[in-house]
Each structure stands twice: as C-alpha cells, then as structure tokens.
Design a protein around this motif. Structure first.
Motif, PDB file in Angstrom:
ATOM      1  N   PRO A 233       0.911  -1.137   0.106  1.00 20.77           N
ATOM      2  CA  PRO A 233      -0.116  -0.048  -0.083  1.00 20.77           C
ATOM      3  C   PRO A 233       0.690   1.279  -0.040  1.00 20.77           C
ATOM      4  O   PRO A 233       0.534   2.239  -0.627  1.00 20.77           O
ATOM      5  CB  PRO A 233      -0.864  -0.338   1.098  1.00 20.77           C
ATOM      6  N   LEU A 234       1.950   1.192   0.680  1.00 17.59           N
ATOM      7  CA  LEU A 234       2.462   2.538   0.767  1.00 17.59           C
ATOM      8  C   LEU A 234       3.423   2.666  -0.495  1.00 17.59           C
ATOM      9  O   LEU A 234       3.652   3.802  -1.141  1.00 17.59           O
ATOM     10  CB  LEU A 234       3.920   2.059   1.764  1.00 17.59           C
ATOM     11  N   ILE A 235       3.802   1.612  -1.280  1.00 23.87           N
ATOM     12  CA  ILE A 235       4.539   1.605  -2.649  1.00 23.87           C
ATOM     13  C   ILE A 235       3.456   2.122  -3.561  1.00 23.87           C
ATOM     14  O   ILE A 235       3.717   3.026  -4.541  1.00 23.87           O
ATOM     15  CB  ILE A 235       4.835   0.294  -3.361  1.00 23.87           C
ATOM     16  N   SER A 236       1.890   1.773  -3.586  1.00 26.10           N
ATOM     17  CA  SER A 236       0.991   2.376  -4.341  1.00 26.10           C
ATOM     18  C   SER A 236       0.770   3.754  -4.074  1.00 26.10           C
ATOM     19  O   SER A 236       0.799   4.600  -5.160  1.00 26.10           O
ATOM     20  CB  SER A 236      -0.242   1.351  -4.092  1.00 26.10           C
ATOM     21  N   ARG A 237       0.623   4.148  -2.966  1.00 21.95           N
ATOM     22  CA  ARG A 237       0.408   5.681  -2.578  1.00 21.95           C
ATOM     23  C   ARG A 237       1.883   6.628  -3.202  1.00 21.95           C
ATOM     24  O   ARG A 237       1.683   7.728  -3.732  1.00 21.95           O
ATOM     25  CB  ARG A 237       0.328   5.904  -0.958  1.00 21.95           C
ATOM     26  N   ALA A 238       2.794   5.828  -2.937  1.00 20.84           N
ATOM     27  CA  ALA A 238       4.144   6.820  -3.497  1.00 20.84           C
ATOM     28  C   ALA A 238       3.873   6.791  -5.086  1.00 20.84           C
ATOM     29  O   ALA A 238       4.405   7.751  -5.636  1.00 20.84           O
ATOM     30  CB  ALA A 238       5.456   5.868  -3.080  1.00 20.84           C
ATOM     31  N   GLU A 239       3.468   5.828  -5.744  1.00 20.34           N
ATOM     32  CA  GLU A 239       3.599   5.850  -7.282  1.00 20.34           C
ATOM     33  C   GLU A 239       2.496   6.585  -7.576  1.00 20.34           C
ATOM     34  O   GLU A 239       2.532   7.727  -8.477  1.00 20.34           O
ATOM     35  CB  GLU A 239       3.188   4.567  -7.647  1.00 20.34           C
ATOM     36  N   SER A 240       1.240   6.736  -6.960  1.00 18.41           N
ATOM     37  CA  SER A 240       0.012   7.755  -7.232  1.00 18.41           C
ATOM     38  C   SER A 240       0.701   9.295  -6.945  1.00 18.41           C
ATOM     39  O   SER A 240       0.398  10.178  -7.680  1.00 18.41           O
ATOM     40  CB  SER A 240      -0.761   7.400  -6.354  1.00 18.41           C
ATOM     41  N   TRP A 241       1.382   9.382  -5.854  1.00 19.52           N
ATOM     42  CA  TRP A 241       1.875  10.718  -5.639  1.00 19.52           C
ATOM     43  C   TRP A 241       2.759  11.169  -6.512  1.00 19.52           C
ATOM     44  O   TRP A 241       2.767  12.612  -7.116  1.00 19.52           O
ATOM     45  CB  TRP A 241       2.395  10.854  -3.947  1.00 19.52           C
ATOM     46  N   ILE A 242       3.652  10.484  -7.019  1.00 18.94           N
ATOM     47  CA  ILE A 242       4.789  10.800  -7.843  1.00 18.94           C
ATOM     48  C   ILE A 242       4.171  11.318  -9.435  1.00 18.94           C
ATOM     49  O   ILE A 242       4.463  12.278 -10.018  1.00 18.94           O
ATOM     50  CB  ILE A 242       5.837   9.745  -7.997  1.00 18.94           C
ATOM     51  N   LEU A 243       3.176  10.217  -9.793  1.00 16.54           N
ATOM     52  CA  LEU A 243       2.420  10.411 -11.155  1.00 16.54           C
ATOM     53  C   LEU A 243       1.697  11.724 -10.890  1.00 16.54           C
ATOM     54  O   LEU A 243       1.623  12.419 -12.012  1.00 16.54           O
ATOM     55  CB  LEU A 243       1.680   9.348 -11.497  1.00 16.54           C
TER      56      LEU A 243
END
Length: 338
Positions: A233-243
């Motif tokens: 979940p942390l990886i998914s949130r980080a990816e969404s934030w970067i995009l």
C-alpha cells in the motif's frame, strides 16, 4: 526507384515496445498470505536462534573458529582470483546500479513505477535493519579477532550479520518478487538463491566473515523479501503521488509556456499597436524634437504652370500679399487723380 530502409533489430524492439499496453493486466501484486506469514515467522525464529547461539558462545562459535583456522583461501588458492570478482555480486553499489537499470527498463516498458519504488523500499529496509544490527552487536571479524574461542561481540565491529550476503539476497531476490509469471518467479528465485549462497561462501573463503555471519545475513535478507507485501500500500501511494506530481508540473508548464503552432499553419496578421485595445498609451513627443510635416504636392498631378504656389511651413521668406498666381491677370488698381 524507391528503396525502403531495412529495419534493424533495435528498430523492431522499439516498435514492439510502442505496442505495449498502458499497464499489463497479468501483473499480480504479492499479498501477505498465510503461507508467507508462516515463512516469515520461521525465518524470524531462525534469525533469533542464530543470534542467541552466538551470544552464549555455543557450538556455532566453535565452528566459526574451526573454519577460520582451516583458512580456505590457503587450501584452494587457484580460485582466489575468481572469488575476488564473484564477491562483487554482493556489494550494494554495483548490484543496485545493475538491478535498477533493469527495473527502470521494465518500468518504462510497463508504464509503472512500482519496480523502482519496490527496489528503493527494500534497500531502505536493508540499510535500516542490517545496519542497526551490525552497530548494535559490534562483532569483530576473523582478521581482527582478539581471543580464541570467544564470540567477539560488542567490541566495535560491524560484520554481524553479513552485509554482502543480505544484500545479495535482497537485490537479486527482488527480481523474483517482481516477476510477472509464476514460472519466471520460480526460476529467478532459484537463481537468486544460488547467487546469494555463492556470495556468502565467498566471504567465508576470503576470511572476511564468520560462518554464523553468513547464516544471519541470509535470514536478514529473506525477512525483508517476505515482509515486502506489507509495504505494497505504501508503494502504491508513493507511485500515485509521484505520477500526480508529474501531471501537476506538466499542467503548470502548459499554462506558462506559449502554445506551439504547427509548421505550415497560417498566422493571423497582428493589428498595429495603436489599434489594439490593450496597447499602452503613447507618450507625447516633446516639441523640441518635432519636425515640420513634409510638403506633398496636392493631387491629382497638374502641370507646373497650373500649380498654386504654396509657401512651405517653416520658410524664412515672409509672405507677400501683392503676389498673384501665374497666368492670371493682376487686379486693377485704383488710380487716384491729382
């Protein structure tokens, strides 16, 4: 005669990449299943058992000293050069660069940042957990041992657990963790196990680590790989934030930069500055700098004999009231008698 250019292998590769979907549907994210939780608990128990066996100076410490006195680098000196190069597969810098290059290509191909972010999270966990254990236990290596038979703990060392071994397990094991098919995951898991096993035994051969250091390094790296689904979940949130940050930067750049006009598009003529509504008011020119308007002959053009003489503005000659145009009779004068 028209000839077509022959496509090279690189052209065909990029043409295939252009047909890749936005994100392949077969990419599955590992979850923390009961089987994985059981493996994590068993690996954690093995980790604690190794630490306890070293702390109490058990048979494992005696085995460490026996392997050290055996001096494998003296028993098989012909493979020393090969082992010096092979152990680089466990160094954090070179391996991180190689694996990051491969995962960066996969991220570009699959249009997702998950592989690179997962690698960053695993390396961060590796630095925190293994680094804290090294500093906390402070064990000295075989080349710096002081007392024969002792565990060499809390003496300012930093080799317990083995960083080379743990790094090999995590860096090469992340490829199996991010594999897109079960078959690829099995093959990459076996490959990473063989590489990390070879790196660990290479450090024992060179005499830089105890055997117990390598065992604890394997357990430390495996714990990080087994715990990665908890950080998905942390990886998914980080990816969404970067995009999202990238999209906001593109949108902001699109507002500030002028629109690009394609080549060949007709451009409307720009009205003069004096006719535009948003044009600034023109400042009056000082009188000292003003010039007299140029004299232009009235139209339509006439013969020189038919033109009316006009005194140019600014002429120094005074006007004469008694002058009359050419080819005209002068007015009659009143004669006064006398």
């Amino acid at each position: 005669m028209r000839t077509e250019r022959n496509l090279t292998r690189l052209d065909r590769v990029f043409a295939r990449l252009d047909r890749e979907p936005e994100r392949p549907a077969h990419l599955d994210v590992p979850k923390m299943s009961r089987h994985r939780i059981a493996l994590f608990a068993a690996t954690l128990a093995f980790y604690l058992a190794i630490v306890w066996a070293v702390l109490i100076t058990s048979w494992l410490v005696r085995l460490d000293w026996q392997v050290m006195f055996f001096r494998p680098y003296q028993q098989w000196p012909e493979i020393h050069a090969f082992v010096d190069y092979y152990v680089v597969l466990g160094q954090r810098g070179p391996t991180a660069v190689m694996v990051a290059a491969w995962l960066g290509w996969r991220s570009w191909r699959q249009h997702t940042l998950r592989p690179l972010i997962a690698l960053g999270v695993s390396l961060l966990l590796l630095n925190v957990t293994v680094g804290a254990a090294k500093i906390g236990m402070g064990r000295l290596g075989p080349h710096y041992a002081t007392t024969i038979g002792s565990n060499e703990m809390w003496l300012g060392g930093d080799i317990f657990p083995s960083g080379h071994t743990a790094n090999a397990v995590v860096t090469w094991g992340i490829l199996a963790y991010l594999a897109s098919t079960p078959r690829a995951r099995r093959w990459l898991s076996a490959l990473s196990a063989v590489v990390s096993l070879g790196v660990g035994m290479s450090t024992v051969y060179l005499g830089t680590h105890w055997l117990s250091d390598v065992l604890l390094g394997w357990a430390a790296g495996l714990l990080i790989l087994l715990a990665l689904p908890w950080f998905e979940p942390l990886i998914s949130r980080a990816e969404s934030w970067i995009l999202g940050l990238r999209d906001r930067l593109y949108a902001r750049r699109g507002r500030t930069e002028p629109a690009r006009v394609p080549a060949g598009t007709p451009v409307a003529a720009t009205p003069p500055a004096s006719e535009r509504e948003d044009a600034p008011a023109l400042e009056p020119v000082p009188a000292s700098r003003s010039r007299a308007p140029a004299y232009l002959a009235p139209g339509p053009h006439t013969a020189r004999s038919e033109r009316t003489p006009v005194t140019p503005a600014g002429s120094r000659r005074p006007p004469h009231a008694d002058r009359h145009p050419r080819n005209t009779a002068p007015a009659a004068r009143h004669l006064s008698g006398g």
